[in-house]
Design a protein around this motif. Structure first.
Motif, PDB file in Angstrom:
ATOM      1  N   ILE A 121     102.422 -47.390   8.783  1.00  0.00           N
ATOM      2  CA  ILE A 121     101.330 -48.390   8.984  1.00  0.00           C
ATOM      3  C   ILE A 121     100.369 -47.624  10.284  1.00  0.00           C
ATOM      4  CG2 ILE A 121     100.754 -50.647   9.772  1.00  0.00           C
ATOM      5  CD1 ILE A 121     103.532 -51.480   8.351  1.00  0.00           C
ATOM      6  N   GLY A 122      99.053 -47.983  10.205  1.00  0.00           N
ATOM      7  CA  GLY A 122      98.470 -47.479  11.717  1.00  0.00           C
ATOM      8  C   GLY A 122      97.486 -46.401  11.113  1.00  0.00           C
ATOM      9  N   ASP A 123      97.066 -45.596  12.089  1.00  0.00           N
ATOM     10  CA  ASP A 123      95.912 -44.618  11.889  1.00  0.00           C
ATOM     11  C   ASP A 123      96.527 -43.606  10.718  1.00  0.00           C
ATOM     12  OD1 ASP A 123      94.181 -42.749  11.788  1.00  0.00           O
ATOM     13  OD2 ASP A 123      94.236 -42.305  13.958  1.00  0.00           O
ATOM     14  N   HIS A 124      96.117 -43.626   9.611  1.00  0.00           N
ATOM     15  CA  HIS A 124      96.389 -42.594   8.547  1.00  0.00           C
ATOM     16  C   HIS A 124      96.256 -41.384   8.751  1.00  0.00           C
ATOM     17  CE1 HIS A 124      96.757 -46.481   6.282  1.00  0.00           C
ATOM     18  NE2 HIS A 124      98.054 -46.077   5.922  1.00  0.00           N
ATOM     19  N   VAL A 125      94.854 -41.024   9.503  1.00  0.00           N
ATOM     20  CA  VAL A 125      94.758 -39.625   9.796  1.00  0.00           C
ATOM     21  C   VAL A 125      95.522 -38.941  10.608  1.00  0.00           C
ATOM     22  CG1 VAL A 125      92.930 -38.070  10.585  1.00  0.00           C
ATOM     23  CG2 VAL A 125      92.434 -39.934   9.152  1.00  0.00           C
ATOM     24  N   SER A 126      96.081 -39.659  11.682  1.00  0.00           N
ATOM     25  CA  SER A 126      96.899 -39.134  12.806  1.00  0.00           C
ATOM     26  C   SER A 126      98.165 -39.024  12.272  1.00  0.00           C
ATOM     27  CB  SER A 126      96.917 -39.910  14.081  1.00  0.00           C
ATOM     28  OG  SER A 126      97.338 -41.323  14.009  1.00  0.00           O
ATOM     29  N   ILE A 127      98.736 -39.999  11.390  1.00  0.00           N
ATOM     30  CA  ILE A 127     100.124 -40.059  10.926  1.00  0.00           C
ATOM     31  C   ILE A 127     100.234 -38.856   9.888  1.00  0.00           C
ATOM     32  CG2 ILE A 127     101.810 -41.148   9.441  1.00  0.00           C
ATOM     33  CD1 ILE A 127     100.601 -43.903  10.673  1.00  0.00           C
ATOM     34  N   ALA A 128      99.315 -38.500   9.120  1.00  0.00           N
ATOM     35  CA  ALA A 128      99.137 -37.573   8.148  1.00  0.00           C
ATOM     36  C   ALA A 128      99.316 -36.173   8.961  1.00  0.00           C
ATOM     37  CB  ALA A 128      97.993 -37.684   7.289  1.00  0.00           C
ATOM     38  N   GLU A 129      98.401 -36.278   9.954  1.00  0.00           N
ATOM     39  CA  GLU A 129      98.445 -34.882  10.883  1.00  0.00           C
ATOM     40  C   GLU A 129      99.873 -34.667  11.447  1.00  0.00           C
ATOM     41  OE1 GLU A 129      96.158 -32.464  11.226  1.00  0.00           O
ATOM     42  OE2 GLU A 129      94.923 -33.870   9.893  1.00  0.00           O
ATOM     43  N   LYS A 130     100.482 -35.693  11.827  1.00  0.00           N
ATOM     44  CA  LYS A 130     101.893 -35.619  12.443  1.00  0.00           C
ATOM     45  C   LYS A 130     103.033 -34.942  11.208  1.00  0.00           C
ATOM     46  CE  LYS A 130     104.490 -38.079  16.031  1.00  0.00           C
ATOM     47  NZ  LYS A 130     104.587 -39.176  17.028  1.00  0.00           N
ATOM     48  N   LEU A 131     102.759 -35.400  10.279  1.00  0.00           N
ATOM     49  CA  LEU A 131     103.541 -35.393   9.160  1.00  0.00           C
ATOM     50  C   LEU A 131     103.513 -34.020   8.776  1.00  0.00           C
ATOM     51  CD1 LEU A 131     103.619 -38.691   7.040  1.00  0.00           C
ATOM     52  CD2 LEU A 131     105.619 -37.743   8.375  1.00  0.00           C
ATOM     53  N   LYS A 132     102.254 -33.668   8.715  1.00  0.00           N
ATOM     54  CA  LYS A 132     101.905 -32.195   8.366  1.00  0.00           C
ATOM     55  C   LYS A 132     102.507 -31.100   9.396  1.00  0.00           C
ATOM     56  CE  LYS A 132      97.910 -32.913   5.491  1.00  0.00           C
ATOM     57  NZ  LYS A 132      96.437 -33.385   5.622  1.00  0.00           N
ATOM     58  N   ALA A 133     102.506 -31.486  10.624  1.00  0.00           N
ATOM     59  CA  ALA A 133     103.014 -30.549  11.449  1.00  0.00           C
ATOM     60  C   ALA A 133     104.421 -30.605  11.510  1.00  0.00           C
ATOM     61  CB  ALA A 133     102.659 -31.023  12.842  1.00  0.00           C
ATOM     62  N   ILE A 134     105.112 -31.777  11.042  1.00  0.00           N
ATOM     63  CA  ILE A 134     106.573 -31.621  11.012  1.00  0.00           C
ATOM     64  C   ILE A 134     107.106 -30.880   9.686  1.00  0.00           C
ATOM     65  CG2 ILE A 134     108.669 -33.192  10.427  1.00  0.00           C
ATOM     66  CD1 ILE A 134     107.000 -35.276  11.984  1.00  0.00           C
ATOM     67  N   THR A 135     106.330 -30.863   8.535  1.00  0.00           N
ATOM     68  CA  THR A 135     106.491 -30.321   7.276  1.00  0.00           C
ATOM     69  C   THR A 135     106.306 -28.772   7.834  1.00  0.00           C
ATOM     70  OG1 THR A 135     105.669 -32.050   6.274  1.00  0.00           O
ATOM     71  CG2 THR A 135     105.862 -29.912   5.171  1.00  0.00           C
ATOM     72  N   ALA A 136     105.141 -28.384   8.444  1.00  0.00           N
ATOM     73  CA  ALA A 136     104.886 -26.976   8.898  1.00  0.00           C
ATOM     74  C   ALA A 136     106.125 -26.294   9.745  1.00  0.00           C
ATOM     75  CB  ALA A 136     103.636 -26.989   9.612  1.00  0.00           C
ATOM     76  N   MET A 137     107.024 -27.086  10.422  1.00  0.00           N
ATOM     77  CA  MET A 137     108.176 -26.425  11.162  1.00  0.00           C
ATOM     78  C   MET A 137     109.275 -26.256  10.177  1.00  0.00           C
ATOM     79  SD  MET A 137     108.141 -28.983  14.454  1.00  0.00           S
ATOM     80  CE  MET A 137     106.961 -29.838  15.022  1.00  0.00           C
ATOM     81  N   GLY A 138     109.109 -26.942   8.921  1.00  0.00           N
ATOM     82  CA  GLY A 138     110.305 -26.587   7.966  1.00  0.00           C
ATOM     83  C   GLY A 138     111.013 -27.555   7.529  1.00  0.00           C
ATOM     84  N   TYR A 139     110.654 -28.886   7.957  1.00  0.00           N
ATOM     85  CA  TYR A 139     111.527 -30.174   7.853  1.00  0.00           C
ATOM     86  C   TYR A 139     110.816 -30.746   6.297  1.00  0.00           C
ATOM     87  CZ  TYR A 139     113.321 -29.978  12.422  1.00  0.00           C
ATOM     88  OH  TYR A 139     113.686 -29.685  13.717  1.00  0.00           O
ATOM     89  N   ARG A 140     111.338 -31.658   5.776  1.00  0.00           N
ATOM     90  CA  ARG A 140     111.039 -32.512   4.679  1.00  0.00           C
ATOM     91  C   ARG A 140     111.160 -33.874   5.054  1.00  0.00           C
ATOM     92  NH1 ARG A 140     113.679 -28.962  -0.158  1.00  0.00           N
ATOM     93  NH2 ARG A 140     113.703 -31.212  -1.171  1.00  0.00           N
ATOM     94  N   ILE A 141     110.083 -34.861   4.336  1.00  0.00           N
ATOM     95  CA  ILE A 141     110.023 -36.035   4.588  1.00  0.00           C
ATOM     96  C   ILE A 141     110.401 -36.923   3.543  1.00  0.00           C
ATOM     97  CG2 ILE A 141     108.473 -37.841   5.351  1.00  0.00           C
ATOM     98  CD1 ILE A 141     108.560 -35.705   7.679  1.00  0.00           C
ATOM     99  N   ALA A 142     111.210 -37.785   3.727  1.00  0.00           N
ATOM    100  CA  ALA A 142     111.510 -38.689   2.788  1.00  0.00           C
ATOM    101  C   ALA A 142     111.233 -40.086   3.118  1.00  0.00           C
ATOM    102  CB  ALA A 142     113.187 -38.894   2.427  1.00  0.00           C
ATOM    103  N   ILE A 143     111.050 -41.114   2.236  1.00  0.00           N
ATOM    104  CA  ILE A 143     110.651 -42.436   2.618  1.00  0.00           C
ATOM    105  C   ILE A 143     111.825 -43.304   2.155  1.00  0.00           C
ATOM    106  CG2 ILE A 143     108.916 -44.374   2.171  1.00  0.00           C
ATOM    107  CD1 ILE A 143     107.678 -42.235   3.529  1.00  0.00           C
ATOM    108  N   ASP A 144     112.326 -43.967   3.395  1.00  0.00           N
ATOM    109  CA  ASP A 144     113.627 -44.613   3.014  1.00  0.00           C
ATOM    110  C   ASP A 144     113.253 -46.107   2.639  1.00  0.00           C
ATOM    111  OD1 ASP A 144     116.083 -44.971   3.139  1.00  0.00           O
ATOM    112  OD2 ASP A 144     116.667 -44.880   5.274  1.00  0.00           O
ATOM    113  N   ASP A 145     114.164 -46.731   1.922  1.00  0.00           N
ATOM    114  CA  ASP A 145     113.976 -48.189   1.751  1.00  0.00           C
ATOM    115  C   ASP A 145     112.610 -48.183   1.102  1.00  0.00           C
ATOM    116  OD1 ASP A 145     116.389 -48.098   3.127  1.00  0.00           O
ATOM    117  OD2 ASP A 145     115.332 -49.403   4.693  1.00  0.00           O
ATOM    118  N   PHE A 146     112.384 -47.312  -0.256  1.00  0.00           N
ATOM    119  CA  PHE A 146     111.154 -47.290  -0.660  1.00  0.00           C
ATOM    120  C   PHE A 146     110.703 -48.760  -1.597  1.00  0.00           C
ATOM    121  CE2 PHE A 146     107.493 -46.496  -3.504  1.00  0.00           C
ATOM    122  CZ  PHE A 146     106.633 -46.078  -2.645  1.00  0.00           C
ATOM    123  N   GLY A 147     109.739 -49.532  -1.065  1.00  0.00           N
ATOM    124  CA  GLY A 147     109.441 -50.672  -2.025  1.00  0.00           C
ATOM    125  C   GLY A 147     109.942 -51.952  -1.195  1.00  0.00           C
TER     126      GLY A 147
END
Ligand code: C2E
Ligand code: CA
Ligand code: CA
Ligand code: CA
Length: 275
Positions: free
Chosen positions: A155-181
């Motif tokens: 929730i929040g600024d989707h552009v900056s969240i996407a940027e942050k997630l991309k930076a984290i992914t670029a470092m070699g981490y993967r991202i999961a959404i917990d408690d989805f739904g």
């Protein structure tokens, strides 16, 4: 009567006072615990449904509180979030988890490790530098550490969240959404985030087959965005059978085993039931 009513009020206040005191004491003890590193991780296996193999684990924090024994996260995570102690605790969890993942790698074990990240920790300015530092360690298992975030983080600024997630992914981490739904999530944005995994909340798995349409929807969504789907809280063979039939990728839950300490987890991997 009036007398009884008065006693009742006094009793109630005392109870409230006791609860507040206990909470204060917990907070003080937590501050010390963060400094003296009284936290450990337990590991719950992740079963690859198709191959029947354990492909990874989720690290779950426990507080080894002196004179109290092992304290479960529901009793202290929210206090840590409210007080800001979560930054230090979260750092410790990532350090312990990454060290364990490196040790498993050295032992020749090919495992993915998921670690929980709280919303406050995610938004902290020290979070990305910490991830960078951890990923720069020798033998860091790039691509094998998955960070579990909740929908709240999205929730929040989707552009900056996407940027942050991309930076984290670029470092070699993967991202999961917990408690989805279970939380708010604007589904139109889900496809713009670099997500590798959706974890179906236990509340849906619990309600199978009644909740089947919702679980199927999440499975389809996962396929569409190229994310694996993990079902949490699988407790019965009937639930697992349903998930096999509907091509869910992974399962986690008491049916496979409860979270185990590191020795128990390693014994479990070798086919030995924990004692
Ligand atoms: P979660 O991330 O949704 O973790 C799953 C919880 O469900 C764990 O509880 C796990 O022991 C429990 N569980 C697993 N399989 C089953 C099952 O078949 N049936 C039932 N009834 N429960 C099952 P746990 O370890 O008490 O953790 C509770 C919550 O505390 C976690 O929920 C997570 O939100 C939080 N947490 C745990 N470790 C950390 C951490 O390192 N950092 C942060 N920020 N939060 C954490
Ligand atoms: Ca989790
Ligand atoms: Ca979960
Ligand atoms: Ca949960």
């Amino acid at each position: 009567s009036k007398q009884a009513g008065r006693n009742c009020v006094t009793f109630f206040n005392t109870e409230m006072g006791a609860a507040a005191l206990a909470r204060d004491q917990t907070e003080v003890a937590l501050k010390r615990a963060v400094q003296t590193k009284e936290f450990i991780l337990h590991y719950q296996p992740r079963l690859d449904i198709r191959s029947g193999k354990i492909v990874g684990a989720e690290g779950l924090v426990r507080w080894n509180r002196p004179e109290h024994g092992l304290v479960m996260p529901d009793a202290f995570i929210s206090i840590c979030e409210e007080t800001g102690l979560i930054d230090e605790l979260g750092k410790m969890v990532l350090e312990i988890g990454c060290a364990q993942a490196i040790a498993w790698r050295h032992a020749g074990l090919d495992l993915d490790l998921s670690l929980n990240v709280s919303p406050r920790q995610f938004s902290d300015s020290g979070f990305l530098p910490l991830l960078k530092k951890l990923a720069s360690q020798t033998d860091f298992p790039h691509g094998h550490i998955e960070l579990e975030i909740t929908e709240t983080v999205l929730i929040g600024d989707h552009v900056s969240i996407a940027e942050k997630l991309k930076a984290i992914t670029a470092m070699g981490y993967r991202i999961a959404i917990d408690d989805f739904g279970t939380g708010y999530s604007n589904l139109s944005y889900i496809s713009r985030f670099p997500l590798t995994c959706l974890k179906i909340d236990r509340s849906f798995v619990d309600q199978l087959p009644t909740s089947g349409p919702i679980v199927q929807l999440i499975l389809t969504l996962g396929q569409q965005i190229g994310a694996r789907v993990v079902s949490e809280g699988v407790e019965t063979q009937e639930q697992l059978d349903w998930l096999i039939e509907h091509n869910c990728e992974e399962a986690q839950g008491y049916l496979i085993t409860r979270p185990l300490d590191v020795d128990g987890f390693e014994a479990f991997l070798q086919g030995n039931a924990p004692t």
